[in-house]
Design an enzyme around this catalytic site. Structure first.
Site, PDB file in Angstrom:
ATOM      1  N   GLY A  95       0.839  -1.186   0.000  1.00  0.00           N
ATOM      2  CA  GLY A  95       0.000   0.000   0.000  1.00  0.00           C
ATOM      3  C   GLY A  95       0.873   1.234   0.000  1.00  0.00           C
ATOM      4  CB  CYS A  96       0.368   4.554   1.503  1.00  0.00           C
ATOM      5  SG  CYS A  96       1.238   6.110   1.718  1.00  0.00           S
ATOM      6  CG  PHE A  97       6.024   4.826  -0.788  1.00  0.00           C
ATOM      7  CD1 PHE A  97       5.716   6.078  -0.300  1.00  0.00           C
ATOM      8  CD2 PHE A  97       6.392   4.723  -2.118  1.00  0.00           C
ATOM      9  CE1 PHE A  97       5.767   7.213  -1.088  1.00  0.00           C
ATOM     10  CE2 PHE A  97       6.452   5.848  -2.935  1.00  0.00           C
ATOM     11  CZ  PHE A  97       6.133   7.102  -2.408  1.00  0.00           C
ATOM     12  CD1 TRP A  98       4.937   8.608   2.147  1.00  0.00           C
ATOM     13  CD2 TRP A  98       3.004   9.460   2.865  1.00  0.00           C
ATOM     14  NE1 TRP A  98       4.721   9.764   1.463  1.00  0.00           N
ATOM     15  CE2 TRP A  98       3.533  10.315   1.887  1.00  0.00           C
ATOM     16  CE3 TRP A  98       1.802   9.796   3.467  1.00  0.00           C
ATOM     17  CZ2 TRP A  98       2.898  11.496   1.506  1.00  0.00           C
ATOM     18  CZ3 TRP A  98       1.178  10.954   3.075  1.00  0.00           C
ATOM     19  CH2 TRP A  98       1.720  11.799   2.103  1.00  0.00           C
ATOM     20  CB  CYS A  99       1.862   3.005   6.167  1.00  0.00           C
ATOM     21  SG  CYS A  99       0.721   4.368   6.430  1.00  0.00           S
TER      22      CYS A  99
END
Length: 177
Positions: free
Chosen positions: A14-18
């Site tokens: 998913g979102c690479f930030w997480c």
């Protein structure tokens, strides 16, 4: 002193930030970098990937010392960060760029990734099938600097986005029991 080479592991969750923080700053982890893999555009920008048209996944690429932190241990840390049953993205992030995948860099990683996926399936933890793909790694493109270690650079925005995403509730409900 024994000479050896660091290895790379690449995960889409998913979102690479997480996906950076769970792997960051652990013994044996040399680097965690946000980026893109698997698409058809050379040197894609975040906006091109975010559009869902480039074919890339948002990924984290981890450089690690296998003598300190094994690939098997990385896999055991990866699975509880995601919903491995969602074929259309992760949590509130929808689209092909947010699908889950394990990108393997050698045959040993391929075998270990497939075994860990099979082992997870056998637990019957989820009522739906595990759809996370195990895919041969292709060229990695680093995301823009503003996306690297976002949880440290923009902690307020990171926490708000993560809270809204539903990721933590899913992890608590499905992995911490």
């Amino acid at each position: 002193m024994k000479d050896y080479i660091y290895e790379k592991a690449t995960f889409a969750g998913g979102c690479f930030w997480c996906m950076v923080q769970p792997f960051d700053e652990l013994p044996g982890i040399v680097k965690v970098e946000s980026g893109f893999m698997g698409g058809h555009i050379k040197q894609p920008t975040y906006e091109e990937v975010k559009s869902g048209e480039s074919g890339h996944y948002e990924v984290v690429q981890i450089t690690f010392d296998p003598l300190v932190f094994s690939y098997e241990k990385l896999l055991s840390l990866y699975w509880p960060q995601i919903d491995p049953t969602d074929p259309d993205g992760q949590f509130h992030d929808r689209g092909p760029q947010y699908r889950t995948a394990i990108f393997y860099h050698n045959e040993n990683q391929k075998e270990e990734a497939n075994k860990s996926k099979e082992d997870l399936s056998k637990t019957n933890r989820f009522s739906k099938p595990i759809v996370t793909e195990v895919i041969k790694a292709t060229e990695f493109y680093s995301a823009e600097e503003s996306h690297q270690h976002f949880y440290k650079k923009s902690p307020k925005e990171y926490k708000e986005d993560r809270m809204k995403s539903g990721r933590d509730e899913f992890i608590k409900e499905n992995w911490q029991r």
